[in-house]
Scaffold this motif. Structure first.
Motif, PDB file in Angstrom:
ATOM      1  N   ASP A   1       1.282   2.907  -4.428  1.00 39.53           N
ATOM      2  CA  ASP A   1       0.155   1.356  -3.874  1.00 39.53           C
ATOM      3  C   ASP A   1       0.546   0.227  -4.043  1.00 39.53           C
ATOM      4  O   ASP A   1      -0.306  -0.532  -4.908  1.00 39.53           O
ATOM      5  CB  ASP A   1      -1.224   2.040  -4.201  1.00 39.53           C
ATOM      6  CG  ASP A   1      -1.805   1.371  -3.601  1.00 39.53           C
ATOM      7  OD1 ASP A   1      -1.504   0.658  -2.255  1.00 39.53           O
ATOM      8  OD2 ASP A   1      -3.532   1.894  -3.993  1.00 39.53           O
ATOM      9  N   VAL A   2       1.806  -0.284  -3.400  1.00 42.05           N
ATOM     10  CA  VAL A   2       2.469  -1.457  -3.981  1.00 42.05           C
ATOM     11  C   VAL A   2       1.871  -2.491  -3.956  1.00 42.05           C
ATOM     12  O   VAL A   2       1.135  -2.889  -2.387  1.00 42.05           O
ATOM     13  CB  VAL A   2       3.919  -1.380  -3.312  1.00 42.05           C
ATOM     14  CG1 VAL A   2       4.700  -0.392  -3.883  1.00 42.05           C
ATOM     15  CG2 VAL A   2       4.050  -1.943  -1.863  1.00 42.05           C
TER      16      VAL A   2
ATOM     17  N   GLY B   1       0.626  -0.887  -0.085  1.00 46.22           N
ATOM     18  CA  GLY B   1       0.208  -0.102   0.206  1.00 46.22           C
ATOM     19  C   GLY B   1       1.017   1.631  -0.310  1.00 46.22           C
ATOM     20  O   GLY B   1       0.057   2.582  -0.634  1.00 46.22           O
ATOM     21  N   GLU B   2       2.034   1.322   0.117  1.00 42.34           N
ATOM     22  CA  GLU B   2       2.894   2.281   0.214  1.00 42.34           C
ATOM     23  C   GLU B   2       3.698   2.523  -1.157  1.00 42.34           C
ATOM     24  O   GLU B   2       3.627   1.978  -1.766  1.00 42.34           O
ATOM     25  CB  GLU B   2       4.498   1.983   0.983  1.00 42.34           C
ATOM     26  CG  GLU B   2       2.868   1.805   2.625  1.00 42.34           C
ATOM     27  CD  GLU B   2       4.200   2.238   3.678  1.00 42.34           C
ATOM     28  OE1 GLU B   2       5.903   2.448   3.941  1.00 42.34           O
ATOM     29  OE2 GLU B   2       3.643   3.276   4.847  1.00 42.34           O
ATOM     30  N   GLU B   3       4.556   3.219  -1.275  1.00 46.89           N
ATOM     31  CA  GLU B   3       4.965   3.992  -3.014  1.00 46.89           C
ATOM     32  C   GLU B   3       6.477   3.397  -2.198  1.00 46.89           C
ATOM     33  O   GLU B   3       7.033   3.126  -2.255  1.00 46.89           O
ATOM     34  CB  GLU B   3       4.824   5.305  -2.506  1.00 46.89           C
ATOM     35  CG  GLU B   3       5.434   5.426  -4.041  1.00 46.89           C
ATOM     36  CD  GLU B   3       5.624   7.311  -3.989  1.00 46.89           C
ATOM     37  OE1 GLU B   3       4.070   8.225  -4.563  1.00 46.89           O
ATOM     38  OE2 GLU B   3       6.444   7.863  -3.406  1.00 46.89           O
TER      39      GLU B   3
ATOM     40  N   GLN C   1       5.837  -6.109   1.617  1.00 49.22           N
ATOM     41  CA  GLN C   1       5.701  -6.400   2.814  1.00 49.22           C
ATOM     42  C   GLN C   1       4.092  -6.951   3.333  1.00 49.22           C
ATOM     43  O   GLN C   1       3.876  -5.723   3.523  1.00 49.22           O
ATOM     44  CB  GLN C   1       6.264  -5.268   4.292  1.00 49.22           C
ATOM     45  CG  GLN C   1       7.308  -5.758   5.560  1.00 49.22           C
ATOM     46  CD  GLN C   1       7.740  -5.106   6.120  1.00 49.22           C
ATOM     47  OE1 GLN C   1       7.323  -3.334   6.289  1.00 49.22           O
ATOM     48  NE2 GLN C   1       8.816  -5.088   6.573  1.00 49.22           N
ATOM     49  N   GLY C   2       4.297  -8.009   3.652  1.00 48.72           N
ATOM     50  CA  GLY C   2       2.758  -8.117   3.889  1.00 48.72           C
ATOM     51  C   GLY C   2       2.332  -8.919   4.387  1.00 48.72           C
ATOM     52  O   GLY C   2       2.817 -10.592   4.362  1.00 48.72           O
TER      53      GLY C   2
END
Ligand SMILES: *[C@@H]1O[C@H](CO)[C@@H](O)[C@H](O)[C@H]1NC(C)=O
Ligand SMILES: *[C@@H]1O[C@H](CO)[C@@H](O)[C@H](O)[C@H]1NC(C)=O
Ligand SMILES: *[C@@H]1O[C@H](CO)[C@@H](O)[C@H](O)[C@H]1NC(C)=O
Length: 651
Positions: free
Chosen positions: A396-397, A360-362, A428-429
Motif C-alpha cells: 500500500d505505497v 496503493g499498490e505493493e 504514481q498518483g
C-alpha cells in the motif's frame, strides 16, 4: 766352674756383641716422597736410631744426579757443618738436628722445578756403623685457567672427514696437565676416522708445561644441541685437581626433510583486494638451500623465503607449492598450502535502478550479491535500516514511500567485505499540494511576498500560478523534490489579491488559494514617525535614530506580533518609571548632602532630566525592535523541516 761359667757368659756376650756389630748399622727412616709447590719451602725429614751422642755422629746429605751419582750438598759432624759450595742448593738449604728424637730435617727454601730430585740422608756412627735413607722431592705448579675456542663456522653433516670442533688450551702447569674432551658430560674417546683428539705439549722456558688439545669429528644432526667442553686434570701436593672450560656448541648444517608453507598474513580469511604473504620454511638448517614457489605450474618470484601477492582475486585461490633445493646435493623437497580468496560480487538490484509504483499498490524489490561466503542483506532509506533480508516489500505505497533505497550486502565473517546497490522508487498518483501554513495573510503595501507550493505526485506535476483576475504569474523558481516538485513565485503587493497554485499531471489536479490583504496603515505610521522626528530634532540627534527605529519596528509585523509588542511596551514603561524613581531619590539624596546649590545647579538638574527623557524613548524603541525580531523568528521555521508552503517577509 764359676770361671767356666763366667768365661762362657763372656763368650756369649762377645758373640752377641759381634752379632750386634754386624747389624749395628744405624737405622734410618725417611718418607718415600715429599711434595711441594714450586716457590714454597720443602722439609725432608730423616729419622735415625742411635745410642751415640751427637759427638760420635756424622751426618751428610746428597742428591742423586741424572747419571745416578751421589752429589753431596751438606756435611755435619761434631766439629763442623756446611752446605757444599757450587750446587743449586748451596744458598737455599739448612739442616736442623734434634739428637734426643733422632731427627734431622733438611729445609729447602724457594723450591725450583729442577729441585725435583732424590735426596739421601747418610748417618755414620763411630760405634754403630752407617745408615742411609732416601726421599724423592716432587715439585708442582698449578696451571692457569684453561680456555676453549669453538669453530665460528657451521659444520655440514655431509663432510667426508672429521671436522674441527674446537681447541682447548691450558698453560703453565707442572707436571704436565691432562686435557679430556667432554660432550654433554660424557668423555669423548678417539675413534678411527670419526673422532680425532690431538694433543700438543709445549715446554715453556720456565720449564712449565702448556698443553693444547684439538677435537675433530664427523658431525650428525643430533650434535646441533650438544655442548662441548674440556676437563683439565693436574697433580697437586697430596692429590689431583681438575678444572673445566666453558661450554661451546656448534652450528650443524643439515638438509631439510620437510618443507612447510603457510599464509603469514592476513590471519584469518582472505578476501579479494588483500595482499597476502606466504612463508616457506624447511626443517633443515643449511645455508645452501634456496626456495621457490609454484602456483598452478607457474613459477613465482619471492623475497627471501616469503612470497607476497598484492591485490589478490579469486583467481589467486589454489594450491601453492614451495620447493626447497639444496645447492650442495641438488635435492628438492616441497611442501604446499591451499589458499582460498573469498569474493563478493557487486550487488544486483531487481528491478534495476528505478521503479514506478502506483499509489496503493505493493513495492517489491530484491537485492543479491554472489559471494563465496554467507552474506547479510539489509535495505536502507534515508540512512535508516527499514528491512532485513534481500527482498524489500512495501504494501500500500503512498507518496511517503517514494525515494532512494539502498541495499547493503555484508559478510559477517570477514570485516570490510561489503557491496551495495540503489533503487529509486517513484509513486504514481495525482498531485497533492501540501497545505501551506498560511494562506490568509496581510501584507504591507508595496512589499514583495514569496509564495511556495510544494507538490507531491508522479509523473511530476506541472505547477501554474494565476491570480483571481486570470493573470498568469511567472514562476520564480522550481525545484524537483524526491516526491514531486516545489514551485515559488515572487509577488509585489499592490492591492488585495488572490493567487492560485494549480498542480496537474495525467492522474489529476490539485490547487491551493492564497488570499493577501494589502495594508496601508503602516504608511501612515511612517509619516507620523517622521513628523515626530521633525519636532524633536532640535533636542538631540539620538532621537532621530530612535524614531527611525520606531518606524522600522512598526512597518511590517503581522497582527499577532503587535500584541506581543504592546506587552513589552508596558514592561518598558514600568522599568522607566522605576528608573525615574531611583533617579529622583538619588537627586534628593545629593540635594540633602548640599552638593547641589544655587541656580546653576537647578539648571543642570533640569537638563539632566530632559536627557533622561530622551533615554526613555531610546530604550523603549530598542526593546520594541528586539521584540519584533523575536516575534518574526518565533513564527518562522527552517524550510527543511517543513514540507508544504511557508511565507517569507521581505522588506
Ligand atoms: C694424565 O694421563 C696420563 C696417561 O693417561 C696418566 O698416567 C696421568 O696420571 C694423568 N694425569 C692426571 C693428572 O690425571
Ligand atoms: C649455543 O647454544 C645457545 C643456547 O643453548 C644458543 O643461544 C647459541 O646461539 C648457541 N651457539 C651456537 C654457536 O650454536
Ligand atoms: C486553479 O484552481 C482554482 C481553484 O480550484 C480554479 O478556480 C482555477 O480556475 C484554476 N486555474 C487554472 C488555470 O486551472
Amino acid at each position: 766352674m764359676a770361671v767356666r761359667d763366667a768365661a762362657s757368659l763372656l763368650v756369649g756376650l762377645l758373640v752377641l756383641f759381634h752379632t750386634w756389630g754386624v747389624w749395628a748399622d744405624v737405622e734410618v727412616n725417611m718418607e718415600d716422597r715429599v711434595e711441594v709447590y714450586a716457590g714454597e719451602t720443602a722439609r725432608i725429614t730423616c729419622i735415625f736410631q742411635s745410642t751415640e751422642g751427637v759427638g760420635g755422629l756424622l751426618i751428610q746429605w746428597f742428591y742423586v744426579t741424572r747419571l745416578g751419582d751421589k752429589q753431596p750438598i751438606y756435611y755435619l759432624d761434631s766439629t763442623m757443618s756446611y752446605a757444599d759450595r757450587g750446587t743449586q742448593f748451596s744458598d737455599r738449604i739448612h739442616v736442623n738436628v734434634t739428637v734426643a728424637t733422632g731427627e734431622v730435617v733438611l729445609t729447602i727454601s724457594d723450591v725450583l722445578l729442577e729441585d725435583e730430585l732424590e735426596f739421601i740422608c747418610l748417618i755414620k756412627s763411630l760405634t754403630e756403623g752407617t745408615g742411609e735413607g732416601r726421599t724423592k722431592l716432587k715439585v708442582f705448579a698449578a696451571p692457569d685457567l684453561p680456555s676453549i675456542k669453538g669453530m665460528q663456522t657451521g659444520i655440514s653433516i655431509n663432510e667426508e672427514s672429521p671436522s674441527k670442533i674446537g681447541t682447548c688450551e691450558v698453560k703453565n702447569g707442572f707436571p704436565k696437565p691432562n686435557i679430556t674432551w667432554y660432550r654433554n658430560n660424557t668423555p669423548i674417546r678417539g675413534i678411527q676416522d670419526v673422532v680425532n683428539i690431538v694433543s700438543r705439549i709445549t715446554t715453556e722456558s720456565s720449564s712449565l708445561f702448556s698443553v693444547s688439545s684439538e677435537l675433530s669429528m664427523k658431525v650428525v644432526k643430533e650434535d646441533k644441541d650438544d655442548q662441548f667442553y674440556c676437563e683439565i686434570t693436574y697433580f697437586v701436593p697430596g692429590g689431583t685437581r681438575m678444572t673445566e672450560t666453558n661450554r661451546i656448541n656448534i652450528t650443524v648444517y643439515y638438509p631439510s626433510t620437510a618443507v612447510s608453507v603457510w599464509v603469514e598474513s592476513p590471519k584469518g580469511k582472505i578476501k579479494e583486494g588483500d595482499s597476502i604473504e606466504l612463508q616457506c620454511r624447511g626443517n633443515g638448517n643449511t645455508p645452501s638451500s634456496i626456495f621457490s614457489f609454484k602456483h598452478q605450474d607457474v613459477d613465482l618470484t619471492l623475497d627471501g623465503d616469503t612470497l607476497v601477492l598484492h591485490n589478490v582475486t579469486r583467481l589467486n585461490s589454489g594450491v601453492y607449492h614451495c620447493i626447497s633445493t639444496d645447492t650442495d646435493t641438488f635435492e628438492d623437497i616441497s611442501g604446499n598450502t591451499t589458499v582460498f580468496v573469498n569474493y563478493l560480487d557487486p550487488a544486483v538490484v531487481r528491478p534495476e535502478d528505478t521503479i514506478i509504483v502506483p499509489q496503493g499498490e505493493e513495492l517489491k524489490a530484491t537485492c543479491n550479491a554472489l559471494s563465496s561466503v554467507a552474506t547479510d542483506t539489509a535495505w536502507f532509506k534515508n540512512g535508516e535500516q527499514i528491512s532485513k533480508g534481500n527482498t524489500l516489500i512495501v504494501k500500500d505505497v503512498t507518496f511517503d514511500t517514494a525515494g532512494a533505497y539502498v541495499c547493503v550486502v555484508t559478510v559477517p565473517e570477514i570485516e570490510g567485505m561489503k557491496t551495495s546497490g540503489t533503487l529509486d522508487v517513484y509513486v504514481q498518483g495525482p498531485p497533492e499540494i501540501t497545505e501551506p501554513d498560511n494562506t490568509e495573510m496581510e501584507q504591507q503595501f508595496e512589499t514583495t511576498v514569496n509564495l511556495h507550493c510544494n507538490v507531491r505526485g508522479f509523473p511530476t506535476p506541472k505547477v501554474d500560478w494565476t491570480t483571481s483576475d486570470g493573470k498568469v504569474l511567472d514562476t520564480a523558481s522550481q525545484e524537483l523534490t524526491e516526491e514531486g516538485i516545489q514551485s515559488t513565485v515572487s509577488l509585489k503587493v499592490t492591492s488585495d489579491i488572490t493567487v492560485f497554485c494549480n498542480a496537474t499531471n495525467n492522474f489529476g489536479t490539485d490547487a491551493v488559494t492564497f488570499n493577501i490583504k494589502a495594508t496601508t496603515h503602516t504608511t501612515a505610521a511612517t509619516t507620523a514617525a517622521t513628523t515626530t522626528t521633525t519636532t524633536t530634532t532640535t533636542t538631540t540627534t539620538t532621537t532621530t535614530i530612535s524614531s527611525t527605529t520606531v518606524k522600522a519596528a512598526t512597518v511590517n509585523p503581522p497582527k499577532k506580533i503587535k500584541k506581543e509588542t504592546s506587552g513589552v511596551v508596558i514592561v518598558v514603561i514600568i522599568i522607566c518609571i522605576l528608573l525615574l524613581a531611583i533617579l529622583g531619590s538619588v537627586l534628593y539624596f545629593l540635594y540633602k548632602k548640599g552638593k547641589i546649590c544655587g541656580r546653576s545647579g537647578k539648571q543642570d538638574l533640569t537638563k539632566e532630566k530632559s536627557n533622561k527623557d530622551n533615554i526613555v524613548v531610546e530604550m523603549k524603541s530598542d526593546n520594541t525592535e528586539e521584540a519584533v525580531l523575536l516575534g518574526v523568528n518565533g513564527e518562522k521555521q527552517p524550510p527543511n523541516d517543513q514540507r508544504g508552503e511557508y511565507l517569507d517577509v521581505q522588506k
